[in-house]
Design an enzyme around this catalytic site. Structure first.
Site, PDB file in Angstrom:
ATOM      1  N   SER A   1     -27.028 -29.400  16.260  1.00 35.95           N
ATOM      2  CA  SER A   1     -27.906 -28.912  17.361  1.00 35.95           C
ATOM      3  C   SER A   1     -27.356 -29.325  18.373  1.00 35.95           C
ATOM      4  O   SER A   1     -26.672 -30.271  18.721  1.00 35.95           O
ATOM      5  CB  SER A   1     -29.407 -29.364  17.253  1.00 35.95           C
ATOM      6  OG  SER A   1     -29.838 -29.222  18.471  1.00 35.95           O
TER       7      SER A   1
ATOM      8  N   LYS B   1     -23.834   6.309   3.335  1.00 37.50           N
ATOM      9  CA  LYS B   1     -22.561   5.453   3.203  1.00 37.50           C
ATOM     10  C   LYS B   1     -22.747   4.017   3.804  1.00 37.50           C
ATOM     11  O   LYS B   1     -22.714   2.921   3.456  1.00 37.50           O
ATOM     12  CB  LYS B   1     -21.333   6.184   3.531  1.00 37.50           C
ATOM     13  CG  LYS B   1     -20.850   6.814   2.505  1.00 37.50           C
ATOM     14  CD  LYS B   1     -19.829   7.785   2.765  1.00 37.50           C
ATOM     15  CE  LYS B   1     -20.200   9.230   3.508  1.00 37.50           C
ATOM     16  NZ  LYS B   1     -20.908  10.211   2.580  1.00 37.50           N
TER      17      LYS B   1
ATOM     18  N   HIS C   1     -47.434 -23.803  -6.857  1.00 38.43           N
ATOM     19  CA  HIS C   1     -48.019 -23.828  -5.426  1.00 38.43           C
ATOM     20  C   HIS C   1     -47.576 -24.699  -4.588  1.00 38.43           C
ATOM     21  O   HIS C   1     -47.899 -25.177  -3.480  1.00 38.43           O
ATOM     22  CB  HIS C   1     -49.660 -23.830  -5.559  1.00 38.43           C
ATOM     23  CG  HIS C   1     -50.384 -23.363  -6.722  1.00 38.43           C
ATOM     24  ND1 HIS C   1     -51.054 -22.222  -6.572  1.00 38.43           N
ATOM     25  CD2 HIS C   1     -50.369 -23.654  -8.186  1.00 38.43           C
ATOM     26  CE1 HIS C   1     -51.213 -21.833  -7.706  1.00 38.43           C
ATOM     27  NE2 HIS C   1     -51.078 -22.712  -8.676  1.00 38.43           N
TER      28      HIS C   1
ATOM     29  N   LYS D   1     -29.585 -33.712  14.125  1.00 45.12           N
ATOM     30  CA  LYS D   1     -29.983 -32.461  13.240  1.00 45.12           C
ATOM     31  C   LYS D   1     -28.745 -31.857  12.437  1.00 45.12           C
ATOM     32  O   LYS D   1     -27.732 -32.028  12.954  1.00 45.12           O
ATOM     33  CB  LYS D   1     -30.515 -31.290  14.175  1.00 45.12           C
ATOM     34  CG  LYS D   1     -31.846 -31.868  14.808  1.00 45.12           C
ATOM     35  CD  LYS D   1     -32.724 -30.464  14.905  1.00 45.12           C
ATOM     36  CE  LYS D   1     -32.876 -29.711  13.638  1.00 45.12           C
ATOM     37  NZ  LYS D   1     -34.078 -28.748  14.091  1.00 45.12           N
TER      38      LYS D   1
ATOM     39  N   GLU E   1     -30.400 -20.524   5.682  1.00 45.22           N
ATOM     40  CA  GLU E   1     -31.285 -19.486   6.380  1.00 45.22           C
ATOM     41  C   GLU E   1     -30.879 -18.245   6.377  1.00 45.22           C
ATOM     42  O   GLU E   1     -31.676 -17.255   6.404  1.00 45.22           O
ATOM     43  CB  GLU E   1     -31.587 -20.165   7.782  1.00 45.22           C
ATOM     44  CG  GLU E   1     -32.383 -21.416   7.351  1.00 45.22           C
ATOM     45  CD  GLU E   1     -32.247 -22.170   8.979  1.00 45.22           C
ATOM     46  OE1 GLU E   1     -31.145 -22.799   9.201  1.00 45.22           O
ATOM     47  OE2 GLU E   1     -32.965 -21.971   9.995  1.00 45.22           O
TER      48      GLU E   1
ATOM     49  N   SER F   1     -18.441  11.663  10.443  1.00 46.91           N
ATOM     50  CA  SER F   1     -18.568  10.415   9.448  1.00 46.91           C
ATOM     51  C   SER F   1     -17.505   9.643   9.519  1.00 46.91           C
ATOM     52  O   SER F   1     -17.291   8.503   8.870  1.00 46.91           O
ATOM     53  CB  SER F   1     -18.931  10.783   8.301  1.00 46.91           C
ATOM     54  OG  SER F   1     -18.361  11.963   7.549  1.00 46.91           O
TER      55      SER F   1
ATOM     56  N   TYR G   1     -26.417  19.948  -2.240  1.00 47.94           N
ATOM     57  CA  TYR G   1     -26.061  18.998  -1.074  1.00 47.94           C
ATOM     58  C   TYR G   1     -26.856  19.460   0.174  1.00 47.94           C
ATOM     59  O   TYR G   1     -26.962  20.522   0.492  1.00 47.94           O
ATOM     60  CB  TYR G   1     -24.599  19.203  -1.005  1.00 47.94           C
ATOM     61  CG  TYR G   1     -23.946  18.343   0.198  1.00 47.94           C
ATOM     62  CD1 TYR G   1     -23.720  17.019  -0.012  1.00 47.94           C
ATOM     63  CD2 TYR G   1     -23.905  18.887   1.689  1.00 47.94           C
ATOM     64  CE1 TYR G   1     -23.164  16.168   1.007  1.00 47.94           C
ATOM     65  CE2 TYR G   1     -23.524  18.000   2.595  1.00 47.94           C
ATOM     66  CZ  TYR G   1     -23.157  16.656   2.362  1.00 47.94           C
ATOM     67  OH  TYR G   1     -22.738  15.927   3.258  1.00 47.94           O
TER      68      TYR G   1
ATOM     69  N   ASN H   1     -28.531 -28.734  10.431  1.00 55.07           N
ATOM     70  CA  ASN H   1     -29.427 -27.348  10.031  1.00 55.07           C
ATOM     71  C   ASN H   1     -28.676 -26.592   8.985  1.00 55.07           C
ATOM     72  O   ASN H   1     -27.512 -26.552   8.856  1.00 55.07           O
ATOM     73  CB  ASN H   1     -29.477 -26.494  11.268  1.00 55.07           C
ATOM     74  CG  ASN H   1     -30.142 -27.296  12.502  1.00 55.07           C
ATOM     75  OD1 ASN H   1     -31.167 -27.734  12.228  1.00 55.07           O
ATOM     76  ND2 ASN H   1     -29.709 -26.741  13.713  1.00 55.07           N
TER      77      ASN H   1
ATOM     78  N   GLN I   1     -25.126  12.301   3.999  1.00 56.96           N
ATOM     79  CA  GLN I   1     -23.993  11.581   4.660  1.00 56.96           C
ATOM     80  C   GLN I   1     -24.521  10.304   5.104  1.00 56.96           C
ATOM     81  O   GLN I   1     -23.935   9.150   5.447  1.00 56.96           O
ATOM     82  CB  GLN I   1     -23.652  12.435   6.142  1.00 56.96           C
ATOM     83  CG  GLN I   1     -22.280  11.702   6.768  1.00 56.96           C
ATOM     84  CD  GLN I   1     -21.951  12.689   7.725  1.00 56.96           C
ATOM     85  OE1 GLN I   1     -21.148  13.606   7.192  1.00 56.96           O
ATOM     86  NE2 GLN I   1     -21.959  12.801   9.120  1.00 56.96           N
TER      87      GLN I   1
END
Ligand code: ARG
Length: 463
Positions: A282, A330, A161, A288, A295, A28, A322, A290, A327
């Site tokens: 773009s 994490k 709505h 554009k 997003e 790990s 345990y 964006n 493990q």
């Protein structure tokens, strides 16, 4: 031909022999090295306790505590060589300590196990992360409060709505997110309080026969108390799950705001202009801009919620105490934490930088017969009409406006009276969007006076 060290029958499919495969699945260190500082803090507290209780000599404990600082400085300087053969951060640190201070390093692991050690390290890490999350949420709340205060009386359409419902204020809309983030803050603080019990000294699972002082190590590491059951202490990952749960809800809130920003910044809405710093162009369509940051924030909930589900699934059905399954806790938490922090920071920047287009908001606020409810309420209040009848009369007026292709305030008094003779000229007072929002002074309502009162309440609470 298969590698000699791999299985003769199926080994051809594996480039590496069984030792290498076992190391790859078992180690790990590739990710738990992020807990180096926590591991060393835990070991330093443990060493001091071992000396205080007479389990090791003061000289040995001092050598361990000093040596651990050297290890930490090597890790911070990037000169430490992590080894996968040594599996994890705990054994990497201890092995290096042995190289630096020699024999006394072998006494550090007295009265503890990697099971309580990893639980302690990870708790310390999650606790730090909860504090960082709290700070990031507070920064976003501050940015929202600034927007809310500036636009306490700017009108915009309120939606249900995603259909125009009633006019609301920009400030009121911003403050709705402050409330959500306020609950997120509560969850983070609550989780921090509950998790603040120290597993160190639970040892492998049963406690230890050495006369350790768990209260001393707990206090040294800033915990409120040692955890009360050694089996639970080494097998509990609730603190990680609570973090992921709180992070999931917070990310969900960010995702909703992000979605609104995506909609609002479109050419069809034009409610806000996002700064160039949080947008991209773009490569093919020159017009554009964006809302990429929004997003991506909207999408982050996916991996954060995924981490929550993944760890819940890892933990379900594990017998006490345990198991190595744990493990897998994490990477999920690290990834969720990194992405939540990134999303909070990006949202704070976007909110701070964005400009509300007041004219567009106001124009939209008045369209879609948004003051129809105000008209119905006026019929009830002034003409003492039952609400159901008022609803019917208002509906007829909306239909008339719709036929004429105009909004409610554009109808003449005569036209209104053709629907209901008792309607008077002062009805026009309630058809304007500013009057509409100003009238909604019920506690928690959208009136600018209420919004300002809520901004003030939040500022005082955050002091
Ligand atoms: N690397 C391990 C983990 O993250 C540390 C604990 C190992 N304990 C053990 N008994 N093998 O969970």
């Amino acid at each position: 031909m298969a590698d000699k060290s791999s299985n003769q029958m199926w080994g051809g499919r594996f480039a590496a022999g069984p030792d290498a495969i076992m190391e790859a699945i078992n180690a790990s260190i590739g990710f738990d090295k992020r807990m180096a500082a926590q591991d060393i803090a835990g070991s330093r507290a443990h060493a001091a306790m071992l000396a205080r209780t007479g389990i090791v000599s003061d000289t040995d404990a001092e050598a361990m505590r000093e040596g651990l600082l050297t290890v930490l400085s090597e890790i911070e300087a990037g000169t430490f060589e992590f080894s996968a053969a040594l599996e994890d951060i705990h054994m990497n640190v201890e092995a290096r300590l042995k190289e630096i201070i020699g024999a006394p390093a072998g006494r550090l692991h007295t009265g503890r196990s990697r099971n309580d050690q990893v639980a302690t390290d990870f708790k310390l890490w999650v606790r730090d992360q909860l504090d960082a999350t709290e700070g990031a949420i507070l920064a976003l709340v501050a940015a929202l409060l600034t927007q809310a205060e500036a636009g306490a009386d700017w009108v915009m359409p309120g939606f249900t709505h995603l259909q125009t419902a009633q006019p609301v204020t920009w400030g009121h809309h911003m403050m709705a997110y402050v409330e959500m983030l306020g609950r997120d803050l509560g969850r983070v603080r609550d989780a921090r309080k509950r998790m603040n019990e120290c597993p160190l000294g639970a040892a492998a699972l049963a406690g230890t026969s050495f006369p350790i002082d768990r209260h001393m190590t707990a206090e040294a590491l800033g915990f409120d108390r040692p955890s009360a059951n050694s089996l639970d202490a080494v097998s509990d990952r609730d603190f990680a799950l609570e973090f992921l749960g709180a992070a999931s809800i917070c990310a969900m809130h960010l995702s909703r705001l992000a979605e609104e920003l995506v909609i609002w910044s479109s050419a069809q809405f034009r409610f806000v202009t996002l700064s160039d710093r949080f947008s991209t162009g773009s490569s093919i369509m020159p017009q554009k801009k964006n809302p990429d940051a929004a997003e991506l924030i909207r999408a982050k909930i996916g991996r954060i919620f995924g981490a929550n589900v993944a760890l819940m699934t890892v933990m379900k059905g594990l017998p006490l105490a345990y198991s190595k399954d744990m493990q897998e806790d994490k990477e999920q938490v690290f990834d969720a934490a990194d992405n939540l922090m990134l999303a909070l920071a990006a949202m704070e920047g976007m909110v701070r930088d964005m400009t509300a287009n007041r004219e567009a908001l106001e124009a939209a606020a008045g369209s879609g017969f948004s003051t129809a409810t105000d008209l119905a309420d006026w019929l009830v209040r002034v003409l003492d009409m039952p609400f159901r009848e008022a609803h019917h009369v208002t509906g007829a007026l909306v239909a008339m406006a719709e036929r004429k292709g105009c909004d409610l305030p554009d109808l003449s008094l005569e036209e209104m009276q053709s629907v209901h003779a008792a309607i008077r000229a002062d009805v026009f007072d309630v058809l304007g969007v500013h009057n509409s929002v100003a009238s909604r002074t019920s506690y928690g309502g959208t009136a600018p006076s209420e919004v300002r009162a809520q901004v003030k309440r939040w500022r005082e609470m955050l002091k």
